[in-house]
Design an enzyme around this catalytic site. Structure first.
Site, PDB file in Angstrom:
ATOM      1  N   GLU A   1       1.032  -0.876   0.593  1.00  0.00           N
ATOM      2  CA  GLU A   1       0.500  -1.205  -0.728  1.00  0.00           C
ATOM      3  C   GLU A   1       0.092  -2.680  -0.765  1.00  0.00           C
ATOM      4  OE1 GLU A   1       3.695  -0.115  -3.436  1.00  0.00           O
ATOM      5  OE2 GLU A   1       4.455   1.272  -1.948  1.00  0.00           O
TER       6      GLU A   1
ATOM      7  N   HIS B   1      -1.144   1.174  -4.763  1.00  0.00           N
ATOM      8  CA  HIS B   1       0.037   1.799  -4.136  1.00  0.00           C
ATOM      9  C   HIS B   1      -0.403   2.942  -3.201  1.00  0.00           C
ATOM     10  CE1 HIS B   1       3.862   3.875  -3.864  1.00  0.00           C
ATOM     11  NE2 HIS B   1       4.437   3.163  -4.809  1.00  0.00           N
TER      12      HIS B   1
END
Ligand code: BG6
Length: 294
Positions: A258, A155
């Site tokens: 991400e 992420h």
């Protein structure tokens, strides 16, 4: 708590007391500086010499063993998003990983290997290679005797000059779910511009994504393998205010791109099978004044 000092390599790998008193590892190479917390196996910093940090870190982040760190590269595993009664985005980012190895490689880069504490039915290792670029590998092996299905995502929060001036390329024609409306759409913009809250999960894409940033005069490149999903996220104004561990005025300085496998792209491993999600992050030649976006 694991002592990190035994992994020291003079001038290269240094065990430190990080933010919030959490232990961390500082890595120096001839090209770059990086910081990794065993809490969440979280890379909080990667900075090439002479450049601003590649990764955005919120000044409001909590550094506490029961909270995720806000910024850098949270490791999302074994599920993505909220889950009733369980930590959002999985427990990997709020678990203290064990450092197994720190090694200076012959090419001048440094490799760290961390392991998620044993679960019984699978094993997860995270290999961080710091050099002129940053390479992250989340390797999962099904050690149980039943199929194991999981989601994963690195992420990554990138630091940008001004999110409303960046362009994100590589996703044209890709199907995505607009998390804000629930609509399933196809990306028609190239590059993608950000002018409001963005929360999109792109599916079935292996593409390299580039973030063109005239503000910091660089292009960030995200190359990946073992990943079919890409998420693009910026909380913009209202959501920033709602997030306690994120500054109200920080949203212009970050964007998350991400890489992972989520929703219909979740991974299923048969007993004994292994899969690696690998992401290489780098910044390329500066965008010159007047050159605009490529
Ligand atoms: C993104 C999600 O990946 O993560 C967003 O798509 C979410 O919906 C964001 O808001 C941040 O999540 P968290 O749990 O770190 O606040």
């Amino acid at each position: 708590m694991q002592a990190l000092d035994p992994f020291d390599i003079p001038g290269t790998v240094t065990a430190i007391t990080g933010m919030g008193g959490l232990p961390a590892i500082l890595v120096r190479t001839e090209w770059s500086l990086a910081a990794i917390y065993p809490h969440g196996a979280h890379v909080t910093r990667f900075q090439k010499t002479g450049e601003p940090p590649l990764l955005f870190m919120s000044a409001a982040s909590e550094f506490s063993s029961d909270k995720p760190i806000r910024g850098g590269v949270p490791v999302i595993f074994p599920w993505f998003g909220p889950r009733e009664g369980l930590p959002a985005h999985g427990f990997a980012r709020v678990t203290t990983w064990e450092l197994l190895e720190a090694a200076a490689l012959p090419d001048g880069s440094v490799k760290l290997r961390l392991r998620l504490p044993a679960t019984g039915s699978y094993e997860a290792h995270y290999i961080v290679t710091v050099g002129s670029s940053l390479t992250l590998e989340l390797a999962v092996t099904n050690t149980g005797d039943a199929d194991f299905t999981f989601e994963n995502c690195l992420h990554t929060y990138f630091q940008v000059g001004d999110a409303s001036h960046i362009g994100i390329s590589g996703l044209l024609g890709t199907r995505y779910r607009d998390v804000l409306t629930g609509a399933d759409l196809t990306e028609s913009e190239d590059p993608i511009r950000i002018a409001a809250e963005v929360d999109r999960t792109y599916q079935d894409t292996t593409a390299t994504v580039e973030i063109h940033d005239p503000g910091l005069r660089r292009t960030i490149r995200v190359r990946k393998s073992g990943s079919l999903s890409t998420v693009v996220w910026n909380p913009w104004i209202a959501k920033s205010i709602r997030m306690p561990d994120f500054g109200d005025d920080e949203y212009p300085h970050m964007v998350c791109v991400e890489s992972g496998n989520i929703a219909t792209n979740a991974v299923t491993l048969n007993p004994g099978q292994a899969a690696s999600l690998i992401v290489e992050l780098d910044s390329l030649a500066p965008v010159g004044p007047g050159l605009g976006l490529r």
